[in-house]
Write an enzyme that holds these catalytic residues in place. Sequence first.
Site, PDB file in Angstrom:
ATOM      1  N   CYS A   1       4.426   2.981 -14.089  1.00 30.75           N
ATOM      2  CA  CYS A   1       5.156   3.839 -13.895  1.00 30.75           C
ATOM      3  C   CYS A   1       5.631   5.030 -12.717  1.00 30.75           C
ATOM      4  CB  CYS A   1       3.230   4.504 -13.251  1.00 30.75           C
ATOM      5  SG  CYS A   1       2.639   5.753 -12.531  1.00 30.75           S
TER       6      CYS A   1
ATOM      7  N   CYS B   1      -6.462  -2.349 -12.098  1.00 32.29           N
ATOM      8  CA  CYS B   1      -5.369  -2.442 -12.909  1.00 32.29           C
ATOM      9  C   CYS B   1      -3.961  -2.811 -12.485  1.00 32.29           C
ATOM     10  CB  CYS B   1      -5.389  -0.762 -12.540  1.00 32.29           C
ATOM     11  SG  CYS B   1      -4.164   0.152 -13.116  1.00 32.29           S
TER      12      CYS B   1
ATOM     13  N   CYS C   1      -0.172  -0.467  -5.748  1.00 32.48           N
ATOM     14  CA  CYS C   1      -0.555  -0.239  -7.309  1.00 32.48           C
ATOM     15  C   CYS C   1       0.403  -1.218  -8.089  1.00 32.48           C
ATOM     16  CB  CYS C   1      -0.573   0.963  -8.372  1.00 32.48           C
ATOM     17  SG  CYS C   1      -0.149   0.785  -9.506  1.00 32.48           S
TER      18      CYS C   1
ATOM     19  N   CYS D   1       2.752   4.639  -6.142  1.00 29.16           N
ATOM     20  CA  CYS D   1       1.941   4.553  -5.015  1.00 29.16           C
ATOM     21  C   CYS D   1       2.019   2.770  -4.486  1.00 29.16           C
ATOM     22  CB  CYS D   1       0.394   4.434  -5.541  1.00 29.16           C
ATOM     23  SG  CYS D   1       0.334   6.034  -6.683  1.00 29.16           S
TER      24      CYS D   1
ATOM     25  N   GLU E   1      -2.697  -1.812 -21.042  1.00 25.81           N
ATOM     26  CA  GLU E   1      -4.359  -2.817 -20.826  1.00 25.81           C
ATOM     27  C   GLU E   1      -4.943  -1.619 -20.972  1.00 25.81           C
ATOM     28  OE1 GLU E   1      -3.824  -4.934 -17.172  1.00 25.81           O
ATOM     29  OE2 GLU E   1      -4.986  -4.146 -16.777  1.00 25.81           O
TER      30      GLU E   1
ATOM     31  N   CYS F   1     -11.327   2.160 -19.693  1.00 24.41           N
ATOM     32  CA  CYS F   1     -10.206   2.755 -19.227  1.00 24.41           C
ATOM     33  C   CYS F   1      -8.929   2.581 -19.936  1.00 24.41           C
ATOM     34  CB  CYS F   1     -10.758   2.198 -17.768  1.00 24.41           C
ATOM     35  SG  CYS F   1      -9.024   2.358 -16.517  1.00 24.41           S
TER      36      CYS F   1
HETATM   37  S1  SF4 Z   1      -2.415   3.937  -8.712  1.00 27.22           S
HETATM   38 FE1  SF4 Z   1      -0.561   3.496 -10.374  1.00 27.22          FE
HETATM   39  S2  SF4 Z   1      -0.755   3.654 -12.087  1.00 27.22           S
HETATM   40 FE2  SF4 Z   1      -2.041   5.523 -10.699  1.00 27.22          FE
HETATM   41  S3  SF4 Z   1      -0.396   6.810 -10.732  1.00 27.22           S
HETATM   42 FE3  SF4 Z   1      -0.093   5.133  -8.865  1.00 27.22          FE
HETATM   43  S4  SF4 Z   1       1.518   4.317  -9.151  1.00 27.22           S
HETATM   44 FE4  SF4 Z   1       0.830   4.681 -10.972  1.00 27.22          FE
END
Ligand code: SF4
Length: 355
Positions: free
Chosen positions: A112, A341, A119, A116, A92, A105
């Site tokens: 990932c 995101c 997310c 988090c 993306e 961005c």
């Molecule tokens: S916010 Fe999402 S993409 Fe960014 S580091 Fe944390 S888990 Fe990874």
Amino acid sequence: MSKSSIYGLTLEKLTVWLMEHGHKKFRAQQVWDWLYRKRVTSFSEMTNVNKECLQLLEEHFVIHTLKQHVKQESADGTVKFLFKLQDGNLIETVLMRHKYGLSVCVTTQVGCNIGCSFCASGLLKKSRDLSSGEIVEQIMNVQHHLDEAGQDERVSHIVVMGIGEPFDNFDNLIDFLEIMKDQKGLAIGARHITVSTSGLSDKIYEFADLKMQVNLAISLHAPNNELRSRIMKINRAIPIEKLMQAIDYYIEKTNRRITLEYILLRDVNDQRETAQELADLIGDRRRLTYVNLIPYNPVDEHSQYQRSEKESVLAFYDTLKKNGINCVIRQEHGTDIDAACGQLRSKQIKQAQGK
Ligand code: SF4
């Protein structure tokens, strides 16, 4: 074997490569100019580059490896692109319009591993790093989209805040930044570029030592270990004390301001006392620290988190301000499309899997 994107080479690497293959240094300059100033999309359009050189480039490289899969345009001018990589993975990229210019961005990894808990991207584990070419191509595709519109608009700012942890793909990130900054190419000012990390402290030291003049943002989201570890798994490995030491080193080494990103989650980290704790944590660093308060965009996958009430956001902001902390509430973009995101990507993947 699939050819790699020529966008992956810095000007220095392209020069060395061409000279190793028997061509003069100025050829690299010409090719660079066609790629980043005239922005052609095929080697055959590079009319002042000789045939042998073009043939060599065609044999080893392609210009584009990404294919546009989906494009969503918002009423506020935000455009979300979903690109398909050569291996079929989706990434993306987002174009945003601000008063000060156009920012993009970019994504640095497929998925990932940081995990988090709020997310949408982190739900899909990292399958690989993006190459420097694939990161550069995101910018070039957006720039081509602008070129086609014929409004003479340029990407002026970059935020490395899309899917992935950029410092977990460090070398490719650094090449990408060099390419973006190159004065003979896109010449995007280092001060117009921001890299955001979840807080990989070792890489913060390395990044500080490079003195690139690029802005650094840290995803903090909580002022104490108990809360931060609940929100961000990475905090169990790199606790706040270690992170703050790295931040102090960065500030001392670069004398540059650092941004602390703070996503406000209702009744989790948005109380006045938490704001006070954050102000205390920042303490004497306040001169070179800036807090970016981000209203949370709820995603179906994380129903435990809700958006903070407006009053809580303002009270949080107020508490920081009263403590002399520079802060801002981030303006939102693309709220009528898949704004969070990774949301567009995870939705598309689910659709493809028939979920
Ligand atoms: S916010 Fe999402 S993409 Fe960014 S580091 Fe944390 S888990 Fe990874």
